[in-house]
Design an enzyme around this catalytic site. Sequence first.
Site, PDB file in Angstrom:
ATOM      1  N   GLU A 178      -7.067 -10.153   4.925  1.00  0.00           N
ATOM      2  CA  GLU A 178      -6.026  -9.468   4.147  1.00  0.00           C
ATOM      3  C   GLU A 178      -5.175  -8.630   5.087  1.00  0.00           C
ATOM      4  O   GLU A 178      -5.694  -7.762   5.808  1.00  0.00           O
ATOM      5  CB  GLU A 178      -6.601  -8.579   3.032  1.00  0.00           C
ATOM      6  CG  GLU A 178      -5.426  -8.011   2.216  1.00  0.00           C
ATOM      7  CD  GLU A 178      -5.791  -7.101   1.057  1.00  0.00           C
ATOM      8  OE1 GLU A 178      -6.984  -6.878   0.792  1.00  0.00           O
ATOM      9  OE2 GLU A 178      -4.836  -6.595   0.423  1.00  0.00           O
ATOM     10  N   ASP A 234      -1.246  -3.725  14.454  1.00  0.00           N
ATOM     11  CA  ASP A 234      -0.134  -4.477  13.877  1.00  0.00           C
ATOM     12  C   ASP A 234      -0.600  -5.926  13.660  1.00  0.00           C
ATOM     13  O   ASP A 234      -0.985  -6.617  14.620  1.00  0.00           O
ATOM     14  CB  ASP A 234       1.037  -4.421  14.873  1.00  0.00           C
ATOM     15  CG  ASP A 234       2.281  -5.123  14.355  1.00  0.00           C
ATOM     16  OD1 ASP A 234       2.174  -5.951  13.432  1.00  0.00           O
ATOM     17  OD2 ASP A 234       3.366  -4.853  14.897  1.00  0.00           O
ATOM     18  N   ASP A 273       5.449  -4.049   2.384  1.00  0.00           N
ATOM     19  CA  ASP A 273       6.595  -3.142   2.248  1.00  0.00           C
ATOM     20  C   ASP A 273       7.853  -3.973   2.012  1.00  0.00           C
ATOM     21  O   ASP A 273       8.165  -4.861   2.809  1.00  0.00           O
ATOM     22  CB  ASP A 273       6.741  -2.301   3.523  1.00  0.00           C
ATOM     23  CG  ASP A 273       5.521  -1.411   3.725  1.00  0.00           C
ATOM     24  OD1 ASP A 273       5.345  -0.456   2.962  1.00  0.00           O
ATOM     25  OD2 ASP A 273       4.724  -1.703   4.646  1.00  0.00           O
ATOM     26  N   ASP A 308       6.374  -7.100  -5.923  1.00  0.00           N
ATOM     27  CA  ASP A 308       6.989  -6.637  -7.169  1.00  0.00           C
ATOM     28  C   ASP A 308       8.494  -6.442  -6.972  1.00  0.00           C
ATOM     29  O   ASP A 308       9.135  -5.780  -7.776  1.00  0.00           O
ATOM     30  CB  ASP A 308       6.333  -5.323  -7.650  1.00  0.00           C
ATOM     31  CG  ASP A 308       6.487  -4.191  -6.653  1.00  0.00           C
ATOM     32  OD1 ASP A 308       6.558  -4.477  -5.440  1.00  0.00           O
ATOM     33  OD2 ASP A 308       6.547  -3.019  -7.067  1.00  0.00           O
ATOM     34  N   THR A 327      -3.659  -4.430  -7.400  1.00  0.00           N
ATOM     35  CA  THR A 327      -3.667  -3.518  -6.255  1.00  0.00           C
ATOM     36  C   THR A 327      -2.995  -2.190  -6.633  1.00  0.00           C
ATOM     37  O   THR A 327      -2.322  -2.090  -7.654  1.00  0.00           O
ATOM     38  CB  THR A 327      -2.937  -4.116  -5.034  1.00  0.00           C
ATOM     39  OG1 THR A 327      -1.534  -3.956  -5.211  1.00  0.00           O
ATOM     40  CG2 THR A 327      -3.279  -5.577  -4.808  1.00  0.00           C
ATOM     41  N   PHE A 339      -0.425  -0.676  -5.141  1.00  0.00           N
ATOM     42  CA  PHE A 339       1.036  -0.754  -5.150  1.00  0.00           C
ATOM     43  C   PHE A 339       1.553  -1.573  -6.322  1.00  0.00           C
ATOM     44  O   PHE A 339       2.630  -1.302  -6.848  1.00  0.00           O
ATOM     45  CB  PHE A 339       1.566  -1.305  -3.815  1.00  0.00           C
ATOM     46  CG  PHE A 339       1.819  -0.201  -2.835  1.00  0.00           C
ATOM     47  CD1 PHE A 339       0.760   0.378  -2.157  1.00  0.00           C
ATOM     48  CD2 PHE A 339       3.097   0.295  -2.627  1.00  0.00           C
ATOM     49  CE1 PHE A 339       0.973   1.424  -1.287  1.00  0.00           C
ATOM     50  CE2 PHE A 339       3.316   1.341  -1.755  1.00  0.00           C
ATOM     51  CZ  PHE A 339       2.252   1.908  -1.074  1.00  0.00           C
ATOM     52  N   GLU A 340       0.774  -2.537  -6.724  1.00  0.00           N
ATOM     53  CA  GLU A 340       1.161  -3.338  -7.890  1.00  0.00           C
ATOM     54  C   GLU A 340       1.189  -2.443  -9.135  1.00  0.00           C
ATOM     55  O   GLU A 340       2.127  -2.501  -9.934  1.00  0.00           O
ATOM     56  CB  GLU A 340       0.125  -4.452  -8.059  1.00  0.00           C
ATOM     57  CG  GLU A 340       0.311  -5.301  -9.290  1.00  0.00           C
ATOM     58  CD  GLU A 340      -0.689  -6.468  -9.292  1.00  0.00           C
ATOM     59  OE1 GLU A 340      -1.712  -6.398  -8.597  1.00  0.00           O
ATOM     60  OE2 GLU A 340      -0.404  -7.450  -9.993  1.00  0.00           O
TER      61      GLU A 340
HETATM   62  C1  LIG Z   1       3.254  -1.323   0.355  1.00  0.00           C
HETATM   63  S1  LIG Z   1       1.681  -1.161   1.094  1.00  0.00           S
HETATM   64  C2  LIG Z   1       0.684  -2.282   0.098  1.00  0.00           C
HETATM   65  C3  LIG Z   1      -0.775  -1.982   0.211  1.00  0.00           C
HETATM   66  C4  LIG Z   1      -1.707  -2.877  -0.644  1.00  0.00           C
HETATM   67  N1  LIG Z   1      -1.639  -4.266  -0.245  1.00  0.00           N
HETATM   68  C5  LIG Z   1      -1.423  -2.728  -2.104  1.00  0.00           C
HETATM   69  O1  LIG Z   1      -0.895  -3.684  -2.714  1.00  0.00           O
HETATM   70  O2  LIG Z   1      -1.720  -1.662  -2.667  1.00  0.00           O
HETATM   71  C6  LIG Z   1       1.867  -2.075   2.591  1.00  0.00           C
HETATM   72  C7  LIG Z   1       0.741  -1.886   3.584  1.00  0.00           C
HETATM   73  O3  LIG Z   1       0.960  -2.753   4.695  1.00  0.00           O
HETATM   74  C8  LIG Z   1       0.676  -2.066   5.896  1.00  0.00           C
HETATM   75  N2  LIG Z   1       1.433  -2.727   6.965  1.00  0.00           N
HETATM   76  C9  LIG Z   1       2.775  -2.842   7.060  1.00  0.00           C
HETATM   77  N3  LIG Z   1       3.099  -3.568   8.149  1.00  0.00           N
HETATM   78  C10 LIG Z   1       1.926  -3.904   8.754  1.00  0.00           C
HETATM   79  C11 LIG Z   1       1.614  -4.627   9.930  1.00  0.00           C
HETATM   80  N4  LIG Z   1       2.561  -5.164  10.694  1.00  0.00           N
HETATM   81  N5  LIG Z   1       0.319  -4.773  10.259  1.00  0.00           N
HETATM   82  C12 LIG Z   1      -0.658  -4.228   9.494  1.00  0.00           C
HETATM   83  N6  LIG Z   1      -0.412  -3.545   8.357  1.00  0.00           N
HETATM   84  C13 LIG Z   1       0.861  -3.376   8.002  1.00  0.00           C
HETATM   85  C14 LIG Z   1       1.076  -0.633   5.608  1.00  0.00           C
HETATM   86  O4  LIG Z   1       0.420   0.290   6.459  1.00  0.00           O
HETATM   87  C15 LIG Z   1       0.630  -0.479   4.150  1.00  0.00           C
HETATM   88  O5  LIG Z   1      -0.713  -0.045   4.070  1.00  0.00           O
END
Ligand SMILES: C[S@@+](CC[C@H](N)C(=O)[O-])C[C@H]1O[C@@H](n2cnc3c(N)ncnc32)[C@H](O)[C@@H]1O
Length: 218
Positions: A51, A103, A126, A162, A197, A199-200
């Site tokens: 994930e 990353d 994001d 979303d 999730t 964020f969902e």
């Molecule tokens: C909008 S949040 C969604 C979190 C979760 N999947 C949810 O639906 O609740 C996006 C997540 O992706 C992570 N993220 C963004 N770019 C990333 C990258 N290049 N590598 C690892 N994580 C990343 C952020 O730190 C954040 O925790």
Amino acid sequence: MPIRSFVRRSGRVTYSQRRAMEKLWPNYGIELNGELDLSTLFGRSTEKHLEIGFGNGDALIAMAESHPEHDYIGVDVYTPGIGHLLIKIEAAQLTNVKVIQADAVEVLRNNLPSSCLDAIYLFFPDPWPKKRHHKRRLIQSNFVNLLAKRIKPGGKLHLATDWENYAQHMLAVLEAEPEFINYTNGFSQRPSERPLTKFEQRGLRLGHGIWDLLYKRC
Ligand SMILES: C[S@@+](CC[C@H](N)C(=O)[O-])C[C@H]1O[C@@H](n2cnc3c(N)ncnc32)[C@H](O)[C@@H]1O
């Protein structure tokens, strides 16, 4: 400087999250040093699921609890979320979850071998809604091609968002990648095996729609 899909935020790390990073990271964290051998890491040869961007990790925990026969790796950069996940892994005594703090683009490029994964999940990445920021979105053709290389033939890619504009972008990028085949004929309803999730739920509260996309690696 590469264009990143995240902004480095320190965020508020609670006392218990910081303690989890110190005490539990050695048990569940993966230190990166060259190419990973996932079977050695988990001590068994079984399906490996990744994930990307697990946030607070609740969906990852739910999937790992429902499928003790599979191994799960989460990759994220955000320390408070990682601390939260470590606490949950320990509380549920899960032996099939491990965590990478890095990353995901670099991990996929440098640390994961070809065709090593049975599934990749990217839930509510994001959205970078402003047009000038679209280049920061994770789903781009180069990245999707990299995902295809790391998934075994017949393995699964599951995306959800979303944001309608990002959903359309995801569909266009995925349809242009010959290594993936959409097996639900465009967008899908949330399959029952995908946990809701954080964020969902936020998106739903704001009245957003939800778009799932399911692909198989050819
Ligand atoms: C909008 S949040 C969604 C979190 C979760 N999947 C949810 O639906 O609740 C996006 C997540 O992706 C992570 N993220 C963004 N770019 C990333 C990258 N290049 N590598 C690892 N994580 C990343 C952020 O730190 C954040 O925790």
